[in-house]
Design an enzyme around this catalytic site. Structure first.
Site, PDB file in Angstrom:
ATOM      1  N   ILE A  93      58.556   1.617  19.517  1.00  0.00           N
ATOM      2  CA  ILE A  93      59.339   1.888  20.735  1.00  0.00           C
ATOM      3  C   ILE A  93      59.215   0.717  21.717  1.00  0.00           C
ATOM      4  O   ILE A  93      60.220   0.267  22.293  1.00  0.00           O
ATOM      5  CB  ILE A  93      58.890   3.213  21.384  1.00  0.00           C
ATOM      6  CG1 ILE A  93      59.172   4.382  20.432  1.00  0.00           C
ATOM      7  CG2 ILE A  93      59.606   3.431  22.718  1.00  0.00           C
ATOM      8  CD1 ILE A  93      58.570   5.715  20.853  1.00  0.00           C
TER       9      ILE A  93
ATOM     10  N   ASP B  48      48.770  -5.200  24.091  1.00  0.00           N
ATOM     11  CA  ASP B  48      48.593  -4.288  22.959  1.00  0.00           C
ATOM     12  C   ASP B  48      47.251  -4.610  22.334  1.00  0.00           C
ATOM     13  O   ASP B  48      46.854  -5.783  22.306  1.00  0.00           O
ATOM     14  CB  ASP B  48      49.739  -4.477  21.942  1.00  0.00           C
ATOM     15  CG  ASP B  48      49.801  -3.330  20.938  1.00  0.00           C
ATOM     16  OD1 ASP B  48      48.804  -3.100  20.225  1.00  0.00           O
ATOM     17  OD2 ASP B  48      50.842  -2.657  20.855  1.00  0.00           O
TER      18      ASP B  48
ATOM     19  N   THR C 263      57.378   6.915  29.215  1.00  0.00           N
ATOM     20  CA  THR C 263      58.017   7.813  28.243  1.00  0.00           C
ATOM     21  C   THR C 263      57.041   8.122  27.105  1.00  0.00           C
ATOM     22  O   THR C 263      57.460   8.622  26.074  1.00  0.00           O
ATOM     23  CB  THR C 263      59.299   7.172  27.649  1.00  0.00           C
ATOM     24  OG1 THR C 263      58.948   5.889  27.116  1.00  0.00           O
ATOM     25  CG2 THR C 263      60.401   7.026  28.676  1.00  0.00           C
ATOM     26  N   SER C 264      55.749   7.802  27.308  1.00  0.00           N
ATOM     27  CA  SER C 264      54.806   7.949  26.187  1.00  0.00           C
ATOM     28  C   SER C 264      54.077   9.291  26.197  1.00  0.00           C
ATOM     29  O   SER C 264      54.444  10.205  25.473  1.00  0.00           O
ATOM     30  CB  SER C 264      53.816   6.801  26.189  1.00  0.00           C
ATOM     31  OG  SER C 264      54.201   5.869  25.221  1.00  0.00           O
ATOM     32  N   ARG C 265      53.054   9.401  27.022  1.00  0.00           N
ATOM     33  CA  ARG C 265      52.326  10.666  27.153  1.00  0.00           C
ATOM     34  C   ARG C 265      51.833  10.776  28.588  1.00  0.00           C
ATOM     35  O   ARG C 265      51.374   9.794  29.178  1.00  0.00           O
ATOM     36  CB  ARG C 265      51.128  10.732  26.195  1.00  0.00           C
ATOM     37  CG  ARG C 265      51.486  11.023  24.745  1.00  0.00           C
ATOM     38  CD  ARG C 265      52.043  12.433  24.529  1.00  0.00           C
ATOM     39  NE  ARG C 265      52.396  12.680  23.142  1.00  0.00           N
ATOM     40  CZ  ARG C 265      53.614  12.515  22.606  1.00  0.00           C
ATOM     41  NH1 ARG C 265      54.615  12.099  23.350  1.00  0.00           N
ATOM     42  NH2 ARG C 265      53.818  12.784  21.334  1.00  0.00           N
TER      43      ARG C 265
ATOM     44  N   ASP D  15      59.060  10.689  31.809  1.00  0.00           N
ATOM     45  CA  ASP D  15      59.644  11.662  30.874  1.00  0.00           C
ATOM     46  C   ASP D  15      58.548  12.575  30.345  1.00  0.00           C
ATOM     47  O   ASP D  15      58.822  13.501  29.586  1.00  0.00           O
ATOM     48  CB  ASP D  15      60.316  10.902  29.716  1.00  0.00           C
ATOM     49  CG  ASP D  15      61.031  11.823  28.746  1.00  0.00           C
ATOM     50  OD1 ASP D  15      61.868  12.629  29.210  1.00  0.00           O
ATOM     51  OD2 ASP D  15      60.745  11.761  27.532  1.00  0.00           O
TER      52      ASP D  15
ATOM     53  N   GLU E 290      52.465  19.018  31.294  1.00  0.00           N
ATOM     54  CA  GLU E 290      53.837  19.412  30.950  1.00  0.00           C
ATOM     55  C   GLU E 290      53.915  20.659  30.077  1.00  0.00           C
ATOM     56  O   GLU E 290      54.939  21.339  30.068  1.00  0.00           O
ATOM     57  CB  GLU E 290      54.579  18.256  30.270  1.00  0.00           C
ATOM     58  CG  GLU E 290      54.077  17.896  28.877  1.00  0.00           C
ATOM     59  CD  GLU E 290      54.904  16.783  28.234  1.00  0.00           C
ATOM     60  OE1 GLU E 290      55.138  15.755  28.883  1.00  0.00           O
ATOM     61  OE2 GLU E 290      55.313  16.957  27.064  1.00  0.00           O
TER      62      GLU E 290
HETATM   63  P1  NAD Z   1      53.628   2.943  17.405  1.00  0.00           P
HETATM   64  O1  NAD Z   1      52.436   3.471  16.679  1.00  0.00           O
HETATM   65  O2  NAD Z   1      54.702   2.258  16.619  1.00  0.00           O
HETATM   66  O3  NAD Z   1      53.135   1.895  18.518  1.00  0.00           O
HETATM   67  C1  NAD Z   1      52.095   2.136  19.393  1.00  0.00           C
HETATM   68  C2  NAD Z   1      51.530   0.785  19.819  1.00  0.00           C
HETATM   69  O4  NAD Z   1      50.549   1.036  20.841  1.00  0.00           O
HETATM   70  C3  NAD Z   1      50.836   0.038  18.685  1.00  0.00           C
HETATM   71  O5  NAD Z   1      51.296  -1.309  18.631  1.00  0.00           O
HETATM   72  C4  NAD Z   1      49.345   0.106  19.055  1.00  0.00           C
HETATM   73  O6  NAD Z   1      48.609  -1.036  18.634  1.00  0.00           O
HETATM   74  C5  NAD Z   1      49.436   0.191  20.561  1.00  0.00           C
HETATM   75  N1  NAD Z   1      48.243   0.759  21.194  1.00  0.00           N
HETATM   76  C6  NAD Z   1      47.424   1.733  20.744  1.00  0.00           C
HETATM   77  N2  NAD Z   1      46.445   1.979  21.637  1.00  0.00           N
HETATM   78  C7  NAD Z   1      46.658   1.124  22.672  1.00  0.00           C
HETATM   79  C8  NAD Z   1      46.000   0.890  23.879  1.00  0.00           C
HETATM   80  N3  NAD Z   1      44.887   1.553  24.225  1.00  0.00           N
HETATM   81  N4  NAD Z   1      46.493  -0.074  24.707  1.00  0.00           N
HETATM   82  C9  NAD Z   1      47.594  -0.774  24.359  1.00  0.00           C
HETATM   83  N5  NAD Z   1      48.269  -0.581  23.221  1.00  0.00           N
HETATM   84  C10 NAD Z   1      47.805   0.339  22.383  1.00  0.00           C
HETATM   85  O7  NAD Z   1      54.188   4.141  18.251  1.00  0.00           O
HETATM   86  P2  NAD Z   1      55.668   4.330  18.813  1.00  0.00           P
HETATM   87  O8  NAD Z   1      56.525   4.953  17.756  1.00  0.00           O
HETATM   88  O9  NAD Z   1      56.117   3.065  19.446  1.00  0.00           O
HETATM   89  O10 NAD Z   1      55.416   5.458  19.923  1.00  0.00           O
HETATM   90  C11 NAD Z   1      54.628   5.197  21.059  1.00  0.00           C
HETATM   91  C12 NAD Z   1      54.367   6.492  21.788  1.00  0.00           C
HETATM   92  O11 NAD Z   1      55.578   6.990  22.353  1.00  0.00           O
HETATM   93  C13 NAD Z   1      53.901   7.655  20.895  1.00  0.00           C
HETATM   94  O12 NAD Z   1      52.505   7.604  20.656  1.00  0.00           O
HETATM   95  C14 NAD Z   1      54.266   8.864  21.716  1.00  0.00           C
HETATM   96  O13 NAD Z   1      53.175   9.185  22.563  1.00  0.00           O
HETATM   97  C15 NAD Z   1      55.433   8.373  22.568  1.00  0.00           C
HETATM   98  N6  NAD Z   1      56.701   9.047  22.238  1.00  0.00           N
HETATM   99  C16 NAD Z   1      57.369   9.700  23.209  1.00  0.00           C
HETATM  100  C17 NAD Z   1      58.578  10.342  22.917  1.00  0.00           C
HETATM  101  C18 NAD Z   1      59.387  11.039  23.971  1.00  0.00           C
HETATM  102  O14 NAD Z   1      60.321  11.768  23.639  1.00  0.00           O
HETATM  103  N7  NAD Z   1      59.090  10.867  25.243  1.00  0.00           N
HETATM  104  C19 NAD Z   1      59.071  10.308  21.615  1.00  0.00           C
HETATM  105  C20 NAD Z   1      58.364   9.603  20.633  1.00  0.00           C
HETATM  106  C21 NAD Z   1      57.173   8.975  20.953  1.00  0.00           C
END
Ligand code: NAD
Length: 332
Positions: free
Chosen positions: A155, A174, A232-234, A258, A263
């Site tokens: 993402i 990252d 938009t992550s957590r 988001d 939540e």
């Molecule tokens: P991904 O696994 O492809 O990428 C996550 C990245 O974060 C990786 O490159 C990893 O090395 C890095 N990372 C891990 N811990 C870290 C830290 N402490 N500091 C910095 N970077 C770190 O995941 P993705 O598919 O890109 O998804 C990312 C997040 O988005 C998911 O974990 C989820 O929480 C969130 N998400 C939200 C929605 C939504 O609808 N809002 C939908 C899908 C995913």
């Protein structure tokens, strides 16, 4: 084989029923969250399919294993809601959908950023009331701004590509930097340097014990005054009490979320005629420079199709002992 769904919404039924035509599983949909209060709803199911706010704690997993459940299918990417150690110990196969549509989430992050900046949500309402004034709608160009991306996985990369298209300078942090992204003009920096230099910060890392409250009083104080933050992550990546304080002092100029740390008591439901017993979200909603959406970043046709297909295929493969070793969908 029977699969019991939790937190099931009408759109889940639409997409899973459509793609189940290839499998013929028995699908049972429960609207409630999975937790200690609802685990007894599982009867004769071999698989349980859950979403982001279902709670797969050790006692819940133990109860599921006792009922003969063998597969836990997360119809999402994040897995911070699941005790994977307990699942492993109980011999439960846990699968997820690692990448259903990174662009869906990245595009929503950009939509939120554009909305809060150019105030199109306010303009829309104003014009409908024949108020054609521009006062209060001033935004800033994204072009030439510095955007800090925390987490450059699927993402984060999709978001980066879009921001580079806008002519932004992209900084990244990252724990596993990506060489291809560096080659594409992204500058990886230590977290604190990214925080100091960014006009806009977007969170795209998973929630882990290491980065819980990554955005807190101390890290907020390092940021540029007036910074825009997008999450938009957590929800647990941001300390809500601290960010409210930073909004009050104007250290944070705008916030788009988001996701929200509490939540599960609110999102995915119509509470429009209820009294909301959560003073923090009420305070957040009172700021004119805070935009909240209810975990909808994933919510596109493409993403829901992919989620349903990958989830059902994974369950079939696990059931038939045909899941390839080391598959990225498997968490245990
Ligand atoms: P991904 O696994 O492809 O990428 C996550 C990245 O974060 C990786 O490159 C990893 O090395 C890095 N990372 C891990 N811990 C870290 C830290 N402490 N500091 C910095 N970077 C770190 O995941 P993705 O598919 O890109 O998804 C990312 C997040 O988005 C998911 O974990 C989820 O929480 C969130 N998400 C939200 C929605 C939504 O609808 N809002 C939908 C899908 C995913």
């Amino acid at each position: 084989m029977k699969i019991t769904f939790f937190s099931a919404k009408p759109y889940d039924k639409t997409f899973f029923d459509r793609f189940n035509q290839d499998h013929g599983f028995e699908l049972e949909y429960q609207e409630t969250h999975l937790g200690p209060h609802s685990v007894d709803l599982v009867k004769n199911a071999e698989a349980v399919c859950v979403f982001v706010n279902d709670k797969l704690t050790a006692p819940v997993l133990e109860a599921l294993a006792q009922k003969g459940v063998q597969i836990i299918a997360l119809r999402c990417a994040g897995f911070n809601n699941t005790d994977l150690e307990a699942a492993k110990r109980l011999g439960l196969a846990v699968c997820r959908v690692p990448a259903y549509s990174p662009e869906a989430v990245a595009e929503h992050a950009v939509a939120m950023l554009l909305t809060i900046n150019r105030k199109t949500h306010k303009a829309y309402n104003r014009v409908r009331e024949q108020n054609f004034s521009l006062n209060g709608l001033l935004g800033f160009n994204l072009h030439d701004k510095t955007v800090g991306v925390i987490g450059t996985g699927k993402i984060g990369k999709a978001f980066t590509r879009i921001m580079q298209g806008f002519g932004c300078k992209v900084l990244a942090y990252d724990i596993h930097p990506d060489e291809a992204l560096s080659a594409a003009g992204v500058t990886y920096l230590p977290l604190h340097d990214l925080l100091r230099q960014s006009d806009i910060i977007s969170l795209h890392c998973p929630l882990t014990p290491q980065n819980h409250y990554l955005v807190n009083r101390e890290t907020l104080s390092l940021m540029k005054p007036g910074v825009t933050i997008v999450n938009t992550s957590r929800g647990g990546l941001i300390n809500t009490v601290d960010i409210i304080e930073a909004l009050k002092t104007k250290q944070v100029g705008a916030l788009c979320i988001d996701v929200y740390e509490q939540e599960e008591k609110l999102f995915f439901r119509d509470l429009s005629s209820h009294i909301i017993d959560d003073d923090l979200i009420q305070r957040l909603m009172s700021f004119p420079n805070v935009l909240i959406t209810a975990h909808q970043a994933f919510f596109t046709e493409e993403a829901l199709s992919e989620i349903a297909q990958v989830t059902l295929n994974s369950i079939a493969d696990i059931h038939n002992h045909q899941m390839p070793a080391g598959s990225p969908v498997m968490l245990t």
